[in-house]
Design a protein around this motif. Structure first.
Motif, PDB file in Angstrom:
ATOM      1  N   MET A  49       0.739  -1.099   0.079  1.00 19.25           N
ATOM      2  CA  MET A  49       0.114  -0.029   0.072  1.00 19.25           C
ATOM      3  C   MET A  49       1.093   1.346  -0.022  1.00 19.25           C
ATOM      4  N   THR A  50       1.946   1.199   0.607  1.00 15.95           N
ATOM      5  CA  THR A  50       2.781   2.385   0.801  1.00 15.95           C
ATOM      6  C   THR A  50       3.488   2.789  -0.561  1.00 15.95           C
ATOM      7  N   LYS A  51       3.810   1.826  -1.398  1.00 15.28           N
ATOM      8  CA  LYS A  51       4.171   1.976  -2.816  1.00 15.28           C
ATOM      9  C   LYS A  51       2.955   2.420  -3.742  1.00 15.28           C
ATOM     10  N   SER A  52       1.983   2.380  -3.814  1.00 16.53           N
ATOM     11  CA  SER A  52       0.655   2.507  -4.191  1.00 16.53           C
ATOM     12  C   SER A  52       0.483   4.127  -3.849  1.00 16.53           C
ATOM     13  N   TYR A  53       0.638   4.466  -2.545  1.00 13.04           N
ATOM     14  CA  TYR A  53       0.513   5.841  -2.169  1.00 13.04           C
ATOM     15  C   TYR A  53       1.544   6.842  -2.538  1.00 13.04           C
ATOM     16  N   LEU A  54       2.884   6.189  -2.728  1.00  8.80           N
ATOM     17  CA  LEU A  54       4.095   6.698  -3.097  1.00  8.80           C
ATOM     18  C   LEU A  54       3.856   7.247  -4.742  1.00  8.80           C
ATOM     19  N   ARG A  55       3.370   6.069  -5.330  1.00  9.68           N
ATOM     20  CA  ARG A  55       3.101   6.505  -6.974  1.00  9.68           C
ATOM     21  C   ARG A  55       1.895   7.462  -7.183  1.00  9.68           C
ATOM     22  N   ILE A  56       1.092   7.459  -6.535  1.00  7.79           N
ATOM     23  CA  ILE A  56       0.024   8.337  -6.576  1.00  7.79           C
ATOM     24  C   ILE A  56       0.551   9.775  -6.388  1.00  7.79           C
ATOM     25  N   PHE A  57       1.261   9.975  -5.054  1.00  9.15           N
ATOM     26  CA  PHE A  57       1.767  11.088  -4.579  1.00  9.15           C
ATOM     27  C   PHE A  57       3.077  11.757  -5.873  1.00  9.15           C
ATOM     28  N   LEU A  58       3.587  10.801  -6.365  1.00  8.44           N
ATOM     29  CA  LEU A  58       4.593  11.227  -7.368  1.00  8.44           C
ATOM     30  C   LEU A  58       3.947  11.786  -8.650  1.00  8.44           C
ATOM     31  N   VAL A  59       2.854  10.952  -8.905  1.00 10.90           N
ATOM     32  CA  VAL A  59       2.117  11.153 -10.226  1.00 10.90           C
ATOM     33  C   VAL A  59       1.504  12.619 -10.058  1.00 10.90           C
ATOM     34  N   THR A  60       0.918  12.931  -8.895  1.00 11.51           N
ATOM     35  CA  THR A  60       0.293  14.145  -8.361  1.00 11.51           C
ATOM     36  C   THR A  60       1.048  15.185  -8.400  1.00 11.51           C
ATOM     37  N   SER A  61       2.288  14.886  -7.809  1.00 19.05           N
ATOM     38  CA  SER A  61       3.358  16.053  -7.823  1.00 19.05           C
ATOM     39  C   SER A  61       3.922  16.216  -9.044  1.00 19.05           C
TER      40      SER A  61
END
Length: 186
Positions: A1-13
């Protein structure tokens, strides 16, 4: 789940940074277009004034017209020979305007001391059918030049009209102080 949030955060950023970069480019382009429009307006106004100045001088039988804003010299055939006249630095002052009349001799001889007359006022109507109004005048004296070609600067106090009201300046009756230094008419 952490990787998923990290990907979403990176894409959003990444999307946010991309949008900011594009907005900065849009702002820069808007600023450049605004500056270009301002330059084009100034050039258009200068072209209009120059066209009017040339038309007035083509019809003039006494002296030479200089229109503030034309930023172009006009030529006068005088008793001193051909002279280039220009007007610069027209600014407001308490009771009107002031500016600098620049007179350049076209010969290889220094200019003798001379006098002349300057008139200024407003122009109403069109260039083909105009009337000078609120006309003021004054005499001026210029000292003899030492160098050739000569370049004489004469400060002008143009009372009663602010720079935006000043329609024209006309220079005429250029005569040497010593009449023996007048050139024969051409």
């Amino acid at each position: 789940m952490t990787k998923s949030y990290l990907r979403i955060f990176l894409v959003t950023s990444l999307v946010s940074l991309s949008a900011c970069a594009q907005q900065n480019k849009v702002r820069q382009m808007k600023s450049e277009v605004g500056a270009l429009n301002q330059d084009l307006t100034q050039l258009s106004n200068q072209t209009l004034k120059l066209t009017q100045q040339n038309a007035l001088n083509a019809k003039s039988t006494t002296g030479v017209y200089l229109l503030p804003g034309s930023k172009t010299p006009a030529r006068l055939n005088s008793q001193l020979g051909n002279l280039q006249m220009s007007l610069s630095g027209v600014t407001a002052e308490t009771n009107g305007s002031r500016g600098m009349l620049i007179i350049k001799g076209e010969s290889n001889e220094p200019l003798p001391a001379f006098t002349g007359k300057v008139e200024w006022g407003q122009i109403q109507g069109t260039t083909d059918n105009y009337q000078e109004v609120n006309v003021q005048s004054q005499q001026f004296n210029a000292p003899a030049s030492v160098l050739a070609p000569s370049d004489v600067s004469i400060p002008l106090q143009l009372s009663a009209l602010s720079p935006d009201q000043l329609g024209f300046v006309r220079i005429h009756d250029i005569q040497p102080v010593d009449p023996s230094q007048a050139l024969p008419p051409q």
